[in-house]
Write an enzyme that holds these catalytic residues in place. Structure first.
Site, PDB file in Angstrom:
ATOM      1  N   LYS A 195       3.879  10.958   8.108  1.00  0.00           N
ATOM      2  CA  LYS A 195       3.258  10.540   9.366  1.00  0.00           C
ATOM      3  C   LYS A 195       3.971  11.081  10.596  1.00  0.00           C
ATOM      4  O   LYS A 195       3.791  12.227  10.968  1.00  0.00           O
ATOM      5  CB  LYS A 195       3.118   9.017   9.398  1.00  0.00           C
ATOM      6  CG  LYS A 195       2.026   8.473   8.458  1.00  0.00           C
ATOM      7  CD  LYS A 195       1.754   7.016   8.699  1.00  0.00           C
ATOM      8  CE  LYS A 195       0.727   6.431   7.754  1.00  0.00           C
ATOM      9  NZ  LYS A 195      -0.646   6.891   7.986  1.00  0.00           N
ATOM     10  N   ASP A 252       9.397   2.807   0.912  1.00  0.00           N
ATOM     11  CA  ASP A 252       8.260   3.543   1.465  1.00  0.00           C
ATOM     12  C   ASP A 252       8.285   3.345   2.980  1.00  0.00           C
ATOM     13  O   ASP A 252       7.917   2.297   3.493  1.00  0.00           O
ATOM     14  CB  ASP A 252       6.953   3.007   0.863  1.00  0.00           C
ATOM     15  CG  ASP A 252       5.716   3.671   1.457  1.00  0.00           C
ATOM     16  OD1 ASP A 252       5.837   4.388   2.469  1.00  0.00           O
ATOM     17  OD2 ASP A 252       4.615   3.445   0.916  1.00  0.00           O
ATOM     18  N   PHE A 289       0.861  -1.187   0.000  1.00  0.00           N
ATOM     19  CA  PHE A 289       0.000   0.000   0.000  1.00  0.00           C
ATOM     20  C   PHE A 289       0.891   1.228   0.000  1.00  0.00           C
ATOM     21  O   PHE A 289       1.745   1.393   0.872  1.00  0.00           O
ATOM     22  CB  PHE A 289      -0.911   0.032   1.230  1.00  0.00           C
ATOM     23  CG  PHE A 289      -1.856   1.206   1.225  1.00  0.00           C
ATOM     24  CD1 PHE A 289      -3.087   1.108   0.594  1.00  0.00           C
ATOM     25  CD2 PHE A 289      -1.508   2.403   1.827  1.00  0.00           C
ATOM     26  CE1 PHE A 289      -3.958   2.193   0.568  1.00  0.00           C
ATOM     27  CE2 PHE A 289      -2.371   3.492   1.799  1.00  0.00           C
ATOM     28  CZ  PHE A 289      -3.597   3.383   1.173  1.00  0.00           C
TER      29      PHE A 289
END
Length: 386
Positions: free
Chosen positions: A244, A215, A130
């Protein structure tokens, strides 16, 4: 106050929060919840951390936004910290994880076209991965359920089986511009990459002149017990995408890259309006100061990680519906043979916030400065739900 004006894009719990402090959230009735979601790995220092709050107050009274037509000291300071605490040389600032991924994909294709010609633009991604919901990031997300309604996606992308050495050997070629991988698959179920697999990706990318992209949007910025997740695996990629926890709750993202790859971008190739704004960069600098200088990563994450894993593994021995406990640092997945939504909802009813990761995994994402007592309380509620 009406809920009807928000688009129906999220499956929300039936609660409205008004205040947060540390690991605690309070709804509009004043009920206290223990938050082991952390805004999905965002609130690394908990809610309303005084350092972050004071930085926002001070910086917002000075300068918040000026655009990237001008320099600002906060952006320069933040990028220096990121580079001096990593193996990278250049930083592109943005506002979110998906934006960081988009920047990484564009940089890799530009690098490929410069060094391998127009045919060198293929991007290889992992099944079950994802990377985000914008069209580029969605195109390299290895979960069809997110893609089906939005085709056609971008072309020249190819999936491979995660952790499968033979599959990547067959599919990578001289036309491959980049390989993108999560060191720990987050939304796919908290599945760590094997060190040998990441080492092979590094070797194959070097052999084929391809860019290796990590990622680390969810697993980076201290959550594994190192500032960058790649440090835990002993493999240095060419590009890392972060967001984040970088802002501790304030929106910010970044793509960091090696000098030889970063040099492919020239003015006009990529940009965004808010990226690198003084306010976001000041907050991120304060967050990194807490994580690095106050040794929250070095001491707290590693100590609490061992404690949390030990407790969860004991629960696995006691409750046979737990089939696996996995992850790294304070990014933890508990695989369940039973109905995970029922367990999560029961925890919610007992004022513990947890979320899923894939179809059968419950995700534990406490703040990185969580206490032993808070871990004990969370696990007590979790055990009752089991």
């Amino acid at each position: 106050m009406s809920k009807s004006y928000l688009m129906n894009t999220y499956g929300r719990f039936d609660v409205t929060f008004e205040k947060g402090e540390g690991t605690k959230l309070y709804d509009k009735e004043g009920n206290e919840y223990l938050d082991f979601v952390s805004g999905v790995a965002v609130n690394c220092l908990g809610h309303c951390n005084p350092v972050i709050v004071n930085t926002i107050k001070e910086q917002s009274s000075k300068l918040m936004h000026i655009s990237n037509y001008y320099w600002n000291e906060n952006a320069m300071k933040l990028t220096e910290i990121l580079c001096k605490n990593s193996d990278f040389d250049k930083v592109f600032m943005c506002n979110s994880g998906t934006e960081a991924i988009e920047a990484g994909l564009k940089l890799a294709r530009k690098y490929g076209s410069i060094h391998g010609g127009e045919e060198k633009k293929e991007i290889i991604y992992m099944e079950n991965s994802f990377h985000g919901r914008t069209m580029g990031a969605l195109s390299v997300t290895g979960q069809p359920k997110y893609q089906e309604s939005f085709r056609p996606l971008i072309g020249d992308v190819k999936s491979v089986k995660f952790n499968d050495q033979e599959d990547i050997k067959i599919k990578i070629s001289k036309n491959t511009a980049a390989v993108i991988v999560e060191p720990i698959q987050g939304e796919g179920g908290i599945i760590p990459a094997k060190k040998e697999y990441l080492k092979l990706l590094r070797e194959l990318c070097d052999e084929n002149g391809a860019v290796l992209i990590f990622d680390e949007v969810q697993c980076g910025m201290g959550r594994t017990g190192k500032l960058f997740a790649y440090e835990k695996f002993g493999v240095v990629p060419d590009i890392v995408c972060i967001a984040k926890a970088l802002g501790g709750g304030f929106p910010i993202g970044a793509m960091v890259a090696k000098e030889n790859v970063a040099a492919s971008f020239v003015p006009g190739d990529h940009g965004n309006t808010y990226g690198g704004n003084p306010l976001a960069c000041a907050v991120a600098t304060s967050v990194l100061g807490e994580l690095i200088d106050k040794k929250i990563i070095e001491v707290n994450v590693n100590e609490k990680s061992g404690y949390l894993f030990d407790k969860l593994k004991k629960l696995k021995e006691k409750y046979h519906i737990i089939s696996d406990v996995r992850g790294m640092g304070l990014l933890v997945g508990v695989e369940i043979k039973s109905d995970i939504k029922k367990i999560i909802n029961t925890c919610f009813e007992n004022k513990l916030l947890l979320i899923t990761a894939g179809a059968n995994v419950i995700r534990f994402l406490p703040p990185l400065n969580v206490s032993f007592e808070e871990i004990d309380k969370a696990l007590s509620i979790f055990e009752k739900a089991l």
